[in-house]
Design a protein around this motif. Sequence first.
Motif, PDB file in Angstrom:
ATOM      1  N   LEU A 133       0.862  -1.182   0.000  1.00  9.51           N
ATOM      2  CA  LEU A 133       0.000   0.000   0.000  1.00  9.51           C
ATOM      3  C   LEU A 133       0.897   1.229   0.000  1.00  9.51           C
ATOM      4  CD1 LEU A 133      -2.765   1.424   0.273  1.00  9.51           C
ATOM      5  CD2 LEU A 133      -2.542   1.165   2.766  1.00  9.51           C
ATOM      6  N   LEU A 134       0.823   2.012  -1.079  1.00  4.87           N
ATOM      7  CA  LEU A 134       1.656   3.202  -1.175  1.00  4.87           C
ATOM      8  C   LEU A 134       1.147   4.289  -0.228  1.00  4.87           C
ATOM      9  CD1 LEU A 134       2.227   3.443  -5.037  1.00  4.87           C
ATOM     10  CD2 LEU A 134       3.547   2.191  -3.313  1.00  4.87           C
ATOM     11  N   GLY A 135       2.066   5.046   0.343  1.00  2.00           N
ATOM     12  CA  GLY A 135       1.702   6.096   1.284  1.00  2.00           C
ATOM     13  C   GLY A 135       1.379   7.406   0.591  1.00  2.00           C
ATOM     14  N   GLN A 139      -6.995  10.448   1.262  1.00  3.64           N
ATOM     15  CA  GLN A 139      -8.242  11.072   0.819  1.00  3.64           C
ATOM     16  C   GLN A 139      -9.400  10.266   1.400  1.00  3.64           C
ATOM     17  OE1 GLN A 139      -9.796  10.887  -3.366  1.00  3.64           O
ATOM     18  NE2 GLN A 139      -9.201  13.054  -3.400  1.00  3.64           N
ATOM     19  N   LYS A 140     -10.023  10.806   2.443  1.00  3.15           N
ATOM     20  CA  LYS A 140     -10.957  10.023   3.243  1.00  3.15           C
ATOM     21  C   LYS A 140     -12.170   9.554   2.468  1.00  3.15           C
ATOM     22  CE  LYS A 140      -9.567  12.450   7.458  1.00  3.15           C
ATOM     23  NZ  LYS A 140      -9.999  13.364   8.540  1.00  3.15           N
ATOM     24  N   ARG A 141     -12.720  10.413   1.620  1.00  7.36           N
ATOM     25  CA  ARG A 141     -13.973  10.040   0.954  1.00  7.36           C
ATOM     26  C   ARG A 141     -13.802   8.861  -0.002  1.00  7.36           C
ATOM     27  NH1 ARG A 141     -12.301  14.726  -1.557  1.00  7.36           N
ATOM     28  NH2 ARG A 141     -12.079  14.650  -3.827  1.00  7.36           N
ATOM     29  N   SER A 142     -12.591   8.710  -0.554  1.00 10.64           N
ATOM     30  CA  SER A 142     -12.349   7.605  -1.488  1.00 10.64           C
ATOM     31  C   SER A 142     -11.498   6.504  -0.886  1.00 10.64           C
ATOM     32  CB  SER A 142     -11.657   8.136  -2.746  1.00 10.64           C
ATOM     33  OG  SER A 142     -10.341   8.583  -2.444  1.00 10.64           O
ATOM     34  N   GLU A 143     -10.967   6.729   0.320  1.00  8.19           N
ATOM     35  CA  GLU A 143     -10.039   5.797   0.966  1.00  8.19           C
ATOM     36  C   GLU A 143      -8.835   5.502   0.088  1.00  8.19           C
ATOM     37  OE1 GLU A 143     -11.268   2.551   3.341  1.00  8.19           O
ATOM     38  OE2 GLU A 143     -13.335   3.237   3.492  1.00  8.19           O
ATOM     39  N   SER A 144      -8.348   6.548  -0.622  1.00  2.78           N
ATOM     40  CA  SER A 144      -7.202   6.393  -1.512  1.00  2.78           C
ATOM     41  C   SER A 144      -6.077   7.334  -1.098  1.00  2.78           C
ATOM     42  CB  SER A 144      -7.601   6.702  -2.962  1.00  2.78           C
ATOM     43  OG  SER A 144      -8.456   5.706  -3.474  1.00  2.78           O
ATOM     44  N   MET A 145      -4.863   6.945  -1.437  1.00  6.64           N
ATOM     45  CA  MET A 145      -3.690   7.763  -1.190  1.00  6.64           C
ATOM     46  C   MET A 145      -3.410   8.633  -2.416  1.00  6.64           C
ATOM     47  SD  MET A 145      -2.960   6.860   1.824  1.00  6.64           S
ATOM     48  CE  MET A 145      -3.150   5.484   2.970  1.00  6.64           C
ATOM     49  N   VAL A 146      -3.143   9.913  -2.175  1.00  3.90           N
ATOM     50  CA  VAL A 146      -2.921  10.860  -3.268  1.00  3.90           C
ATOM     51  C   VAL A 146      -1.814  11.829  -2.874  1.00  3.90           C
ATOM     52  CG1 VAL A 146      -5.315  10.752  -4.108  1.00  3.90           C
ATOM     53  CG2 VAL A 146      -4.698  12.436  -2.352  1.00  3.90           C
ATOM     54  N   GLY A 147      -1.402  12.670  -3.824  1.00  4.77           N
ATOM     55  CA  GLY A 147      -0.467  13.732  -3.517  1.00  4.77           C
ATOM     56  C   GLY A 147       0.972  13.425  -3.885  1.00  4.77           C
ATOM     57  N   PRO A 148       1.881  14.381  -3.637  1.00  4.96           N
ATOM     58  CA  PRO A 148       3.284  14.241  -4.054  1.00  4.96           C
ATOM     59  C   PRO A 148       4.016  13.079  -3.388  1.00  4.96           C
ATOM     60  CG  PRO A 148       2.953  16.210  -2.683  1.00  4.96           C
ATOM     61  CD  PRO A 148       1.604  15.718  -3.061  1.00  4.96           C
ATOM     62  N   LEU A 149       3.667  12.756  -2.139  1.00  2.00           N
ATOM     63  CA  LEU A 149       4.323  11.615  -1.502  1.00  2.00           C
ATOM     64  C   LEU A 149       3.970  10.313  -2.209  1.00  2.00           C
ATOM     65  CD1 LEU A 149       3.995  12.410   2.317  1.00  2.00           C
ATOM     66  CD2 LEU A 149       6.079  12.399   0.943  1.00  2.00           C
ATOM     67  N   THR A 150       2.731  10.196  -2.649  1.00  2.00           N
ATOM     68  CA  THR A 150       2.317   8.994  -3.381  1.00  2.00           C
ATOM     69  C   THR A 150       3.054   8.910  -4.714  1.00  2.00           C
ATOM     70  OG1 THR A 150       0.135   9.242  -2.375  1.00  2.00           O
ATOM     71  CG2 THR A 150       0.326   7.663  -4.163  1.00  2.00           C
ATOM     72  N   ARG A 151       3.216  10.046  -5.379  1.00  2.00           N
ATOM     73  CA  ARG A 151       3.973  10.058  -6.633  1.00  2.00           C
ATOM     74  C   ARG A 151       5.425   9.612  -6.398  1.00  2.00           C
ATOM     75  NH1 ARG A 151       1.889  13.036 -11.089  1.00  2.00           N
ATOM     76  NH2 ARG A 151       4.040  13.288 -11.765  1.00  2.00           N
ATOM     77  N   GLN A 152       6.014  10.085  -5.298  1.00  2.00           N
ATOM     78  CA  GLN A 152       7.380   9.654  -4.978  1.00  2.00           C
ATOM     79  C   GLN A 152       7.437   8.156  -4.717  1.00  2.00           C
ATOM     80  OE1 GLN A 152       9.258  11.905  -1.853  1.00  2.00           O
ATOM     81  NE2 GLN A 152       8.725  13.878  -2.764  1.00  2.00           N
ATOM     82  N   MET A 180      -9.272  15.391  -9.348  1.00  2.00           N
ATOM     83  CA  MET A 180      -7.979  15.846  -9.861  1.00  2.00           C
ATOM     84  C   MET A 180      -6.818  15.091  -9.225  1.00  2.00           C
ATOM     85  SD  MET A 180      -6.399  19.720  -9.831  1.00  2.00           S
ATOM     86  CE  MET A 180      -6.447  19.801  -8.036  1.00  2.00           C
ATOM     87  N   MET A 181      -6.839  14.897  -7.897  1.00  2.00           N
ATOM     88  CA  MET A 181      -5.700  14.300  -7.219  1.00  2.00           C
ATOM     89  C   MET A 181      -5.570  12.815  -7.526  1.00  2.00           C
ATOM     90  SD  MET A 181      -5.619  16.315  -3.579  1.00  2.00           S
ATOM     91  CE  MET A 181      -3.899  15.876  -3.274  1.00  2.00           C
ATOM     92  N   ARG A 182      -6.697  12.116  -7.610  1.00  2.00           N
ATOM     93  CA  ARG A 182      -6.635  10.701  -7.954  1.00  2.00           C
ATOM     94  C   ARG A 182      -6.200  10.522  -9.406  1.00  2.00           C
ATOM     95  NH1 ARG A 182     -12.276   8.283  -6.149  1.00  2.00           N
ATOM     96  NH2 ARG A 182     -11.401   6.400  -7.102  1.00  2.00           N
ATOM     97  N   THR A 183      -6.684  11.398 -10.285  1.00  2.00           N
ATOM     98  CA  THR A 183      -6.285  11.332 -11.689  1.00  2.00           C
ATOM     99  C   THR A 183      -4.791  11.593 -11.843  1.00  2.00           C
ATOM    100  OG1 THR A 183      -8.485  12.060 -12.403  1.00  2.00           O
ATOM    101  CG2 THR A 183      -6.692  12.309 -13.982  1.00  2.00           C
ATOM    102  N   ALA A 188       0.559   9.364 -13.259  1.00  2.00           N
ATOM    103  CA  ALA A 188       1.929   9.025 -12.875  1.00  2.00           C
ATOM    104  C   ALA A 188       2.181   7.531 -13.046  1.00  2.00           C
ATOM    105  CB  ALA A 188       2.177   9.452 -11.430  1.00  2.00           C
ATOM    106  N   ALA A 189       1.206   6.721 -12.689  1.00  2.00           N
ATOM    107  CA  ALA A 189       1.346   5.270 -12.828  1.00  2.00           C
ATOM    108  C   ALA A 189       1.401   4.851 -14.292  1.00  2.00           C
ATOM    109  CB  ALA A 189       0.193   4.568 -12.113  1.00  2.00           C
ATOM    110  N   LEU A 190       0.654   5.546 -15.152  1.00  2.00           N
ATOM    111  CA  LEU A 190       0.644   5.208 -16.574  1.00  2.00           C
ATOM    112  C   LEU A 190       2.018   5.370 -17.217  1.00  2.00           C
ATOM    113  CD1 LEU A 190      -2.707   6.845 -17.781  1.00  2.00           C
ATOM    114  CD2 LEU A 190      -2.224   4.397 -17.611  1.00  2.00           C
TER     115      LEU A 190
END
Length: 246
Positions: A133-135, A139-152, A180-183, A188-190
Motif C-alpha cells: 500500500l503506497l503512502g 483522501q478520506k472520501r475515497s479511501e485512496s492515497m494521493v499527492g506528491p508523496l504517493t507520486r514519490q 484531480m488528485m486521484r487522476t 503518474a502510474a501510466l
Amino acid sequence: MNQRQQSILQLVAEKKKISVNELADITGVSVVTVRHDLNFLEQGKFLKRVHGFAVAINSEDTETRLMTNYSQKQALAEYAASLVHDGETVFIESGSTNALLARLLGKKRNMTLITVSNYIAHLLRDSECEVILLGGIYQKRSESMVGPLTRQNLQQVHFSKLFIGVDGYHPETGFTGRDMMRTDIVNAALQKCSENIVLTDSTKFGVIHPHPIGPAHFIHRVITDQQLEPNYQASLSEHQINMALV
C-alpha cells in the motif's frame, strides 16, 4: 453469490443497517437461511454483522457501486484476472470492478499487488498474496492515497500490469476522471511503462469529466462489456487500443 444474496447486499447498501428479521421477511426465507447468507457476505468483506443486524461497510458507497451491475462487473474482473500470471507484480488502482479483481487475485499466493486504495488493501488483509500500500495524503472520501508523496512512492516500485478505473471516455477528450488528485496518481502510474489496462463497464463511455487520463496511446487495453457502442469501439481502434468485450 446467488440472487438472494445480491438482493440482501443491495438492501444493506441502501439502508446502511437492517435487522436479520427484516431481511427474512423481505426475502421470504427463514432467519437461519439469512444468517447463512450474511456469514457468506461477511466472509467476502461485503458487509459486517452486529448483534442481529447487517451493516454496510462505509467506503464511499463502494458496496452500492459494487451492486450496480454486479454480475457484469464480476465477469469483467474474472476476465482481467485471467490475464495475470503467477509471479507477477500488479498495480490495482481503485474502483468497484478493480476491488472485485483484487479479491480474485488475492487468492494467489505467488503474487504481489500494489495499490493506493486503502479499501482494496483492507480487502486483502487475509489474502495469500503480498500487498504493498503506497503512502501519501489519505483522501478520506475515497479511501485512496494521493499527492506528491504517493507520486514519490510510485517511483520506488515496478509492476508488469496496471489496472485502472475511469469515470468517462469520449472520442473528443479521451479518458477522463472526476477527481484531480486521484487522476494525477493514475497519470503518474501510466508512465511506468507497464501494460496499462482500463477496467470499466460501458456506462462510462460518452461521459466527460474535467481531468484527462492519458494520453490515449498510454492505454494498451480496455476491458469492458459487450454493450459498448460501435462508435466508441471505432474510436479505441483508431488509437490502437486492444479491446476485450466480455
